[in-house]
Design a protein around this motif. Structure first.
Motif, PDB file in Angstrom:
ATOM      1  N   LEU A 153      47.884  34.168  39.321  1.00 29.89           N
ATOM      2  CA  LEU A 153      47.241  33.497  40.448  1.00 29.89           C
ATOM      3  C   LEU A 153      45.717  33.476  40.286  1.00 29.89           C
ATOM      4  CD1 LEU A 153      49.321  34.821  43.477  1.00 29.89           C
ATOM      5  CD2 LEU A 153      49.228  32.481  42.616  1.00 29.89           C
ATOM      6  N   ALA A 154      45.166  34.587  39.828  1.00 28.36           N
ATOM      7  CA  ALA A 154      43.714  34.650  39.615  1.00 28.36           C
ATOM      8  C   ALA A 154      43.297  33.661  38.535  1.00 28.36           C
ATOM      9  CB  ALA A 154      43.297  36.061  39.240  1.00 28.36           C
ATOM     10  N   ARG A 155      44.068  33.576  37.479  1.00 24.94           N
ATOM     11  CA  ARG A 155      43.769  32.636  36.394  1.00 24.94           C
ATOM     12  C   ARG A 155      43.823  31.194  36.896  1.00 24.94           C
ATOM     13  NH1 ARG A 155      47.184  30.009  32.534  1.00 24.94           N
ATOM     14  NH2 ARG A 155      45.990  29.463  30.669  1.00 24.94           N
ATOM     15  N   ALA A 156      44.851  30.886  37.660  1.00 24.64           N
ATOM     16  CA  ALA A 156      44.978  29.532  38.210  1.00 24.64           C
ATOM     17  C   ALA A 156      43.819  29.211  39.148  1.00 24.64           C
ATOM     18  CB  ALA A 156      46.310  29.389  38.943  1.00 24.64           C
ATOM     19  N   ASP A 157      43.413  30.181  39.947  1.00 22.69           N
ATOM     20  CA  ASP A 157      42.294  29.983  40.862  1.00 22.69           C
ATOM     21  C   ASP A 157      40.989  29.759  40.096  1.00 22.69           C
ATOM     22  OD1 ASP A 157      41.139  29.911  43.513  1.00 22.69           O
ATOM     23  OD2 ASP A 157      40.235  31.856  42.998  1.00 22.69           O
ATOM     24  N   ILE A 158      40.794  30.506  39.030  1.00 18.58           N
ATOM     25  CA  ILE A 158      39.591  30.353  38.205  1.00 18.58           C
ATOM     26  C   ILE A 158      39.571  28.966  37.569  1.00 18.58           C
ATOM     27  CG2 ILE A 158      38.466  31.124  36.074  1.00 18.58           C
ATOM     28  CD1 ILE A 158      39.335  33.994  36.895  1.00 18.58           C
ATOM     29  N   ILE A 159      40.698  28.528  37.064  1.00 23.31           N
ATOM     30  CA  ILE A 159      40.777  27.212  36.427  1.00 23.31           C
ATOM     31  C   ILE A 159      40.517  26.112  37.457  1.00 23.31           C
ATOM     32  CG2 ILE A 159      42.371  25.564  35.348  1.00 23.31           C
ATOM     33  CD1 ILE A 159      43.562  27.981  33.839  1.00 23.31           C
ATOM     34  N   GLU A 160      41.061  26.280  38.658  1.00 21.30           N
ATOM     35  CA  GLU A 160      40.880  25.282  39.706  1.00 21.30           C
ATOM     36  C   GLU A 160      39.425  25.178  40.163  1.00 21.30           C
ATOM     37  OE1 GLU A 160      42.681  22.976  41.576  1.00 21.30           O
ATOM     38  OE2 GLU A 160      44.049  23.182  39.889  1.00 21.30           O
ATOM     39  N   SER A 162      36.566  26.501  38.633  1.00 25.85           N
ATOM     40  CA  SER A 162      35.527  26.676  37.629  1.00 25.85           C
ATOM     41  C   SER A 162      34.787  25.366  37.366  1.00 25.85           C
ATOM     42  CB  SER A 162      36.137  27.175  36.321  1.00 25.85           C
ATOM     43  OG  SER A 162      35.183  27.151  35.287  1.00 25.85           O
ATOM     44  N   PRO A 163      33.449  25.380  37.397  1.00 23.11           N
ATOM     45  CA  PRO A 163      32.694  24.162  37.091  1.00 23.11           C
ATOM     46  C   PRO A 163      32.890  23.717  35.642  1.00 23.11           C
ATOM     47  CG  PRO A 163      31.207  25.997  37.589  1.00 23.11           C
ATOM     48  CD  PRO A 163      32.596  26.479  37.789  1.00 23.11           C
ATOM     49  N   VAL A 164      33.130  24.640  34.741  1.00 23.42           N
ATOM     50  CA  VAL A 164      33.362  24.287  33.347  1.00 23.42           C
ATOM     51  C   VAL A 164      34.657  23.501  33.216  1.00 23.42           C
ATOM     52  CG1 VAL A 164      33.787  25.193  31.035  1.00 23.42           C
ATOM     53  CG2 VAL A 164      32.052  26.252  32.487  1.00 23.42           C
ATOM     54  N   TRP A 165      35.711  23.979  33.839  1.00 24.92           N
ATOM     55  CA  TRP A 165      36.988  23.270  33.783  1.00 24.92           C
ATOM     56  C   TRP A 165      36.874  21.907  34.463  1.00 24.92           C
ATOM     57  CZ3 TRP A 165      40.768  24.279  30.625  1.00 24.92           C
ATOM     58  CH2 TRP A 165      40.895  25.570  30.108  1.00 24.92           C
ATOM     59  N   GLU A 166      36.101  21.853  35.559  1.00 21.13           N
ATOM     60  CA  GLU A 166      35.895  20.592  36.260  1.00 21.13           C
ATOM     61  C   GLU A 166      35.178  19.590  35.351  1.00 21.13           C
ATOM     62  OE1 GLU A 166      33.484  19.417  40.203  1.00 21.13           O
ATOM     63  OE2 GLU A 166      34.784  21.189  40.359  1.00 21.13           O
ATOM     64  N   MET A 167      34.166  20.056  34.624  1.00 24.91           N
ATOM     65  CA  MET A 167      33.435  19.198  33.701  1.00 24.91           C
ATOM     66  C   MET A 167      34.359  18.725  32.568  1.00 24.91           C
ATOM     67  SD  MET A 167      30.005  20.054  31.524  1.00 24.91           S
ATOM     68  CE  MET A 167      30.829  21.148  30.380  1.00 24.91           C
TER      69      MET A 167
END
Length: 178
Positions: A153-160, A162-167
């Motif tokens: 869940l923490a990993r999924a939240d970070i991916i959701e 994260s500005p890096v993942w968004e970029m």
């Protein structure tokens, strides 16, 4: 209002302990915390085994080792322990970090580097019990699954969020692969 510790039932488990430790304070502390303590002659001297979590701990007190590690037969004892228990920990009980304790720790680390042995240095009996119970609880089936779920869940939240993942998503959306 009840604190979190008061609301959470205490975790208890079965511990198989070498009969050589039946008078040890750590054994008494485990019994006092209502863990199911069983003593066995067939367990290696100085061992605590948590069968439900698959972890084993070997207690080593530097005062019990005369001279160097290699000369005392300790290396063979640890090697046998590591071969028998795949999830093994060496508890190095050193109330004072003197040169003998540090040299022993260094020799053991050097000798068993790359094996599945992990070393847990502790200063008192409370740390022995706390360290063993923390590791045993984290590796027991229901708790290990819960920890895995929380990490996912923490990993999924970070991916959701994260500005890096968004970029990276924006870049992949703007690139035409045709």
């Amino acid at each position: 209002m009840a604190t979190r510790a008061e609301r959470t039932p205490q975790w208890t488990t079965t511990v198989i302990i070498s009969t050589s430790l039946w008078q040890h304070e750590a054994s008494r502390m485990l019994s006092a915390q209502r863990h199911r303590v069983r003593f066995s002659d067939s367990v290696q001297s100085g061992a605590f085994i948590f069968p439900l979590s698959g972890t084993a701990f070997l207690l080593l007190e530097p005062g019990d080792v005369p001279g160097r590690v290699e000369e005392s037969g300790l290396t063979e004892k640890i090697k046998t322990f590591v071969q028998v228990h795949r999830n093994s920990f060496l508890i190095l009980y050193a109330p004072f970090n003197g040169t003998k304790e540090l040299e022993m720790l260094s020799e053991i680390q050097h000798r068993f580097l790359g094996s599945n042995l992990r070393i847990l240095p502790v200063r008192n009996n409370a740390e022995i019990v706390k360290g063993m119970l923390t590791i045993a609880m984290a590796t027991s089936k229901p708790h290990a699954d819960l920890i895995h779920d929380r990490l996912s869940l923490a990993r999924a939240d970070i991916i959701e969020s994260s500005p890096v993942w968004e970029m990276l998503r924006d870049i992949s959306d703007s690139v035409d692969f045709d």
